[in-house]
Design a protein around this motif. Sequence first.
Motif, PDB file in Angstrom:
ATOM      1  N   LEU A  90       0.827  -1.207   0.000  1.00  0.00           N
ATOM      2  CA  LEU A  90       0.000   0.000   0.000  1.00  0.00           C
ATOM      3  C   LEU A  90       0.861   1.257   0.000  1.00  0.00           C
ATOM      4  O   LEU A  90       0.587   2.218  -0.730  1.00  0.00           O
ATOM      5  CB  LEU A  90      -0.925  -0.002   1.221  1.00  0.00           C
ATOM      6  N   ILE A  91       1.919   1.268   0.820  1.00  0.00           N
ATOM      7  CA  ILE A  91       2.834   2.417   0.859  1.00  0.00           C
ATOM      8  C   ILE A  91       3.502   2.592  -0.493  1.00  0.00           C
ATOM      9  O   ILE A  91       3.612   3.704  -1.021  1.00  0.00           O
ATOM     10  CB  ILE A  91       3.883   2.244   1.967  1.00  0.00           C
ATOM     11  N   ARG A  92       3.953   1.474  -1.063  1.00  0.00           N
ATOM     12  CA  ARG A  92       4.580   1.537  -2.387  1.00  0.00           C
ATOM     13  C   ARG A  92       3.607   2.112  -3.416  1.00  0.00           C
ATOM     14  O   ARG A  92       3.972   2.980  -4.224  1.00  0.00           O
ATOM     15  CB  ARG A  92       5.020   0.134  -2.824  1.00  0.00           C
ATOM     16  N   ALA A  93       2.360   1.654  -3.374  1.00  0.00           N
ATOM     17  CA  ALA A  93       1.364   2.111  -4.342  1.00  0.00           C
ATOM     18  C   ALA A  93       1.130   3.613  -4.216  1.00  0.00           C
ATOM     19  O   ALA A  93       1.073   4.333  -5.223  1.00  0.00           O
ATOM     20  CB  ALA A  93       0.051   1.344  -4.137  1.00  0.00           C
ATOM     21  N   VAL A  94       0.997   4.107  -2.984  1.00  0.00           N
ATOM     22  CA  VAL A  94       0.744   5.530  -2.752  1.00  0.00           C
ATOM     23  C   VAL A  94       1.929   6.380  -3.200  1.00  0.00           C
ATOM     24  O   VAL A  94       1.769   7.352  -3.952  1.00  0.00           O
ATOM     25  CB  VAL A  94       0.414   5.779  -1.268  1.00  0.00           C
ATOM     26  N   LEU A  95       3.120   6.024  -2.741  1.00  0.00           N
ATOM     27  CA  LEU A  95       4.294   6.847  -3.069  1.00  0.00           C
ATOM     28  C   LEU A  95       4.651   6.779  -4.554  1.00  0.00           C
ATOM     29  O   LEU A  95       5.144   7.757  -5.132  1.00  0.00           O
ATOM     30  CB  LEU A  95       5.496   6.405  -2.233  1.00  0.00           C
ATOM     31  N   SER A  96       4.375   5.645  -5.188  1.00  0.00           N
ATOM     32  CA  SER A  96       4.735   5.479  -6.599  1.00  0.00           C
ATOM     33  C   SER A  96       3.924   6.368  -7.529  1.00  0.00           C
ATOM     34  O   SER A  96       4.309   6.559  -8.686  1.00  0.00           O
ATOM     35  CB  SER A  96       4.560   4.016  -7.013  1.00  0.00           C
ATOM     36  N   THR A  97       2.821   6.924  -7.042  1.00  0.00           N
ATOM     37  CA  THR A  97       2.051   7.846  -7.884  1.00  0.00           C
ATOM     38  C   THR A  97       2.795   9.153  -8.116  1.00  0.00           C
ATOM     39  O   THR A  97       2.497   9.881  -9.062  1.00  0.00           O
ATOM     40  CB  THR A  97       0.685   8.180  -7.249  1.00  0.00           C
ATOM     41  N   THR A  98       3.779   9.432  -7.248  1.00  0.00           N
ATOM     42  CA  THR A  98       4.447  10.743  -7.273  1.00  0.00           C
ATOM     43  C   THR A  98       5.972  10.626  -7.320  1.00  0.00           C
ATOM     44  O   THR A  98       6.644  11.537  -7.808  1.00  0.00           O
ATOM     45  CB  THR A  98       4.039  11.549  -6.020  1.00  0.00           C
ATOM     46  N   PHE A  99       6.494   9.523  -6.824  1.00  0.00           N
ATOM     47  CA  PHE A  99       7.943   9.365  -6.706  1.00  0.00           C
ATOM     48  C   PHE A  99       8.416   8.075  -7.363  1.00  0.00           C
ATOM     49  O   PHE A  99       7.618   7.201  -7.693  1.00  0.00           O
ATOM     50  CB  PHE A  99       8.355   9.330  -5.226  1.00  0.00           C
ATOM     51  N   LYS A 100       9.751   7.966  -7.490  1.00  0.00           N
ATOM     52  CA  LYS A 100      10.357   6.712  -7.938  1.00  0.00           C
ATOM     53  C   LYS A 100      10.673   5.892  -6.693  1.00  0.00           C
ATOM     54  O   LYS A 100      11.436   6.337  -5.828  1.00  0.00           O
ATOM     55  CB  LYS A 100      11.616   6.956  -8.763  1.00  0.00           C
ATOM     56  N   VAL A 101      10.075   4.702  -6.602  1.00  0.00           N
ATOM     57  CA  VAL A 101      10.115   3.909  -5.370  1.00  0.00           C
ATOM     58  C   VAL A 101      10.453   2.458  -5.691  1.00  0.00           C
ATOM     59  O   VAL A 101      10.041   1.927  -6.726  1.00  0.00           O
ATOM     60  CB  VAL A 101       8.745   3.958  -4.649  1.00  0.00           C
ATOM     61  N   ASN A 102      11.203   1.837  -4.805  1.00  0.00           N
ATOM     62  CA  ASN A 102      11.410   0.388  -4.870  1.00  0.00           C
ATOM     63  C   ASN A 102      11.159  -0.170  -3.476  1.00  0.00           C
ATOM     64  O   ASN A 102      11.243   0.561  -2.482  1.00  0.00           O
ATOM     65  CB  ASN A 102      12.820   0.045  -5.353  1.00  0.00           C
ATOM     66  N   ALA A 103      10.858  -1.451  -3.393  1.00  0.00           N
ATOM     67  CA  ALA A 103      10.497  -2.046  -2.106  1.00  0.00           C
ATOM     68  C   ALA A 103      10.858  -3.516  -2.068  1.00  0.00           C
ATOM     69  O   ALA A 103      11.149  -4.138  -3.099  1.00  0.00           O
ATOM     70  CB  ALA A 103       8.998  -1.865  -1.843  1.00  0.00           C
ATOM     71  N   THR A 104      10.835  -4.059  -0.874  1.00  0.00           N
ATOM     72  CA  THR A 104      11.046  -5.489  -0.671  1.00  0.00           C
ATOM     73  C   THR A 104      10.154  -6.282  -1.607  1.00  0.00           C
ATOM     74  O   THR A 104       8.962  -6.028  -1.716  1.00  0.00           O
ATOM     75  CB  THR A 104      10.700  -5.873   0.785  1.00  0.00           C
ATOM     76  N   LYS A 105      10.744  -7.258  -2.294  1.00  0.00           N
ATOM     77  CA  LYS A 105       9.965  -8.131  -3.159  1.00  0.00           C
ATOM     78  C   LYS A 105       9.464  -9.324  -2.354  1.00  0.00           C
ATOM     79  O   LYS A 105      10.216  -9.953  -1.630  1.00  0.00           O
ATOM     80  CB  LYS A 105      10.805  -8.597  -4.344  1.00  0.00           C
ATOM     81  N   GLY A 106       8.174  -9.618  -2.505  1.00  0.00           N
ATOM     82  CA  GLY A 106       7.597 -10.745  -1.773  1.00  0.00           C
ATOM     83  C   GLY A 106       7.767 -10.561  -0.283  1.00  0.00           C
ATOM     84  O   GLY A 106       7.421  -9.534   0.280  1.00  0.00           O
ATOM     85  N   ASN A 107       8.325 -11.569   0.357  1.00  0.00           N
ATOM     86  CA  ASN A 107       8.583 -11.471   1.795  1.00  0.00           C
ATOM     87  C   ASN A 107      10.068 -11.671   2.095  1.00  0.00           C
ATOM     88  O   ASN A 107      10.446 -12.336   3.056  1.00  0.00           O
ATOM     89  CB  ASN A 107       7.723 -12.484   2.566  1.00  0.00           C
ATOM     90  N   LEU A 108      10.926 -11.073   1.260  1.00  0.00           N
ATOM     91  CA  LEU A 108      12.375 -11.126   1.493  1.00  0.00           C
ATOM     92  C   LEU A 108      12.723 -10.171   2.639  1.00  0.00           C
ATOM     93  O   LEU A 108      13.293  -9.103   2.429  1.00  0.00           O
ATOM     94  CB  LEU A 108      13.130 -10.738   0.216  1.00  0.00           C
ATOM     95  N   ASN A 109      12.360 -10.570   3.856  1.00  0.00           N
ATOM     96  CA  ASN A 109      12.428  -9.623   4.968  1.00  0.00           C
ATOM     97  C   ASN A 109      13.315 -10.071   6.124  1.00  0.00           C
ATOM     98  O   ASN A 109      13.242  -9.498   7.207  1.00  0.00           O
ATOM     99  CB  ASN A 109      11.012  -9.332   5.485  1.00  0.00           C
TER     100      ASN A 109
END
Length: 426
Positions: free
Chosen positions: A107-126
């Motif tokens: 959800l955070i990725r979706a929101v920020l990606s509307t305005t910024f260039k964003v990358n995030a953890t893929k799947g559950n690589l946590n």
Amino acid sequence: MEIASIYKKFEACASVSTDTRKINKNDMYFALKGANFDGNKFVNKAFESGAKYCVVDDKNAVINDSCILVDDVLSTLQSLANYHRKTINTPIISLTGSNGKTTTKELIRAVLSTTFKVNATKGNLNNHIGVPLTLLSFTKDLDFGIVEMGANHQKEIEFLCNIAEPDFGLITNFGKAHLEGFGGEEGVIKGKSELYDYIKVNKKIAFINSDDTKQVKQISNYQNIITFGKAKENDCTVEFKSADPFVNLNYKNIEIESQLIGDYNYGNIAVAVAIGQHFNVPSENIKNAIESYQPNNNRSEIIHRGSTKIILDAYNANPTSMLAALKNLKQLNAEHKYLFLGDMFELGKEAEKEHQAIANLTEDNFDENIFLVGENFYKTTTKSSTKKFKSFEDLKPLLKSLDLSNSTILIKGSRGMALERILEFL
């Protein structure tokens, strides 16, 4: 070889890999070891698959000048990730919690990606491997990197924070997850709060759900926070409207109709709204991003099969998330309701008590069509109308005979139960 020297070689590579089956041309291969494998034995395969360099910790694995011999491959991977994080200096948003981490991250990725260039953890690589791999995938042109952190014992979040060095942090919730490793519910709170400890010591920013008294207590008197929740006094006010079946919210007099079920997802959506507001994402962008997000990978998915509606929530389960799923099902309007609940793992000495509590709660709220699967649930004391099965294999014959038309079905259990297999019979 010093990390700075290894980093120069990393910069000449396309990406990093720990699996020779997934190597791309010009990758840097890290020969990790585990209980049942040794990546050092696959160096030849790595080069054949296109690896540019191979990082190894067995001198016998050094077969050419493109092999980098280190004392320990895993610690080198972690150190390289931290070095890269410092080098690119991308703002990092880190999150952890007992439930909802991946949904919140997306959800955070979706929101920020509307305005910024964003990358995030893929799947559950946590974890201690996934977080370094995530960081090494970030590039210097990013506006934000989002890092999900998972843990099942004390000091793990602290360790991951020291690698990722987050600028912003949030905890989705404290729940009864990984009780065995954390040493009980208080241990969970202490372990997850290591993210807040890092934030406070390093004077970074925390996003706090003011409706969650446990979170408010853990952040104590720290001032550098952004609050969100239902109250108008928050930095970001998000009003909860309904959840039948999807969560609807009101933000700045804008109706947000999500595709997420259950009021337990309110906090996950609200923090994404708060982060969007903090970074000046336009309100309409926030609305569109949240309304467009669809859950997948067995996480609170809604699946329709003719007149049958299935709530597939079989990615994981613990007492807290199980309680939330049952509460949500109870609130839904449906002619017939069926429950397929699978064992909850990693509860240690609390397993018997917690499974019995869920069995009792289920029978108190639902009169029929209760199916409990797994060795722990099989041991519970239940009414004669509740059907129990030691394994999925024992359940299968019954699935073939059920008429589930005009029904709403909840499927929930820990990952190891793989209850999504039920779909094959519906």
